[in-house]
Design an enzyme around this catalytic site. Structure first.
Site: not given
Ligand code: ACO
Length: 376
Positions: A222, A261, A312
């Protein structure tokens, strides 16, 4: 008893509740906060405006924004007992653990804000305002430096950089961090937000819910991915080595952080925006090293695995260009996401229903009880 077809591992594709806060169109790569496209918000708004939007369900007027900004500025000072506690944490502690403990402890000093209900908004503002101060104080303490006096005059993005680096950022630097914070503010029922909502759904308090969320965000699948992206770039070193490094990870069935994702089947729109900011900031600082490595990494991972970047992938390069240490990347994510967590908790309090799914039992039944002295 449920059949195996009823089990959705990882709750994938399960719609657990209704929310008006955030919409993700995973096929088209769109992200909406309270009706507004993330691309418009990233281009035209500020983090404070987005926080207001998430908490109050509409964009603020000028006076409403000034009021929120001054309230956030005024709340940056930590209770003295919490500041003392942070000074006693181990200097080598993980900053996410520090944040988790500090958020939990903050609730001790604000008992009125810990009651579930609409007034928990005061706790939402306090948690948002204090997170940069908590991280800044811990980061300075581990370098043997005294805490800085909070600066209520700075925007949230500028104050975050100031608290961590002890310098007021330039306009372009502030804007880069502001956009980064806007992009991380909410993301529907991601793992940490779900953790916050599960906790709030028991009629527990806001501080407990945010403590649960910080714990969930810490994991590398995460929030912890960004720091591992920068670790990977340090292994790759030059664009011509990207293919070899990626290949060696994939043959070992290792994941390439910053890619893939659960919801987006195309490029994460936040990655599209941050890629551009990574380039702009790199150009402003005369250092495109990370940007060039990431572009190459994207090309290789897409070719080898067909995976698209997530938020990210580029956020770490933005923080690294500021000179922020990698173990502060996930805490910075929390500095932004706390607005989404708290907005979700407030929404949960409005329409509360205990979140309590079921498990399919795959153990045995009817075992005879054996007294302890007869067990082998
Ligand atoms: N690297 C390599 N392979 C991957 C990756 C990756 N980053 N992501 C998915 N895959 C592969 C899996 O190995 C799997 O392949 P297989 O079917 O051959 O076994 C397939 O794609 C499906 O993967 P799942 O884990 O089932 O997909 P899921 O929806 O659970 O994954 C997740 C989502 C956890 C984010 C995953 O893509 C991942 O681990 N990414 C790396 C970590 C990361 O960047 N996390 C940040 C996410 S964004 C955020 O939280 C802010």
């Amino acid at each position: 008893m449920a059949s195996s077809a009823d089990v959705q591992r990882g709750l994938q594709d399960v719609v657990a509740l209704e929310s008006r806060l955030c919409f993700i169109d995973g096929k088209l790569g769109r992200l909406i906060y309270q009706g507004y496209d993330i691309r418009d918000l990233a281009e035209r708004s500020t983090f404070e405006e987005v926080a207001y939007l998430l908490w109050y369900g509409k964009l603020p007027t000028g006076p409403e924004l000034s009021d929120l900004t001054s309230r956030l500025g005024a709340l940056r000072t930590l209770p003295p007992a919490l500041a003392e506690m942070i000074d006693r944490f181990p200097a080598d502690a993980n900053p996410m653990d520090v944040l988790r403990c500090a958020v939990s402890a903050l609730g001790l000093y604000e008992p009125a804000e810990t009651q579930p209900g609409p007034h928990a908004i005061s706790g939402a503002l306090r948690l948002t305002a204090t997170m940069p101060s908590i991280l800044g104080q811990f980061h300075r303490r581990r370098k043997g430096l005294p805490p800085l006096k909070p600066r209520p005059d700075l925007s949230h993005a500028a104050y975050l950089i100031y608290a961590l680096l002890d310098r007021v950022p330039t306009g372009p630097e502030t804007r880069a961090m502001d956009v980064d914070l806007i992009l991380h503010a909410d993301h529907e029922l991601n793992a940490s937000t779900f953790a916050a909502r599960v906790t709030a759904s028991t009629l527990s308090d806001l501080y407990s819910a945010v403590t649960s969320a910080v714990g969930a965000l810490k994991g590398p699948l995460h929030g912890g991915a960004a720091e591992r992206v920068v670790d990977l770039l340090q292994v790759i070193r030059t664009p011509d080595r990207a293919a070899e490094v990626v290949h060696s990870k994939l043959v070992r069935h290792e994941r390439i952080m910053g890619f893939g994702h659960r919801v987006y089947k195309v490029e994460d729109p936040r990655a599209t925006i941050l890629r551009e900011w990574s380039r702009r900031l790199g150009e402003a600082k005369g250092d495109l090293h990370y940007y060039e490595l990431l572009r190459k990494l994207e090309e290789v991972v897409h070719r080898e695995k067909g995976l698209y970047p997530n938020v990210d992938l580029y956020s770490g390069s933005v923080y690294a260009l500021f000179g922020i240490p990698t173990d502060l990347f996930t805490p910075i994510f929390a500095v932004s996401r706390v607005t989404g967590w708290t907005a979700h908790v407030l929404e949960e309090y409005e329409d509360l229903r205990l979140i309590r799914p079921m498990a399919k039992y795959v153990g045995t039944v009817d075992l005879p009880y054996v007294p302890i002295g007869q067990r082998t």
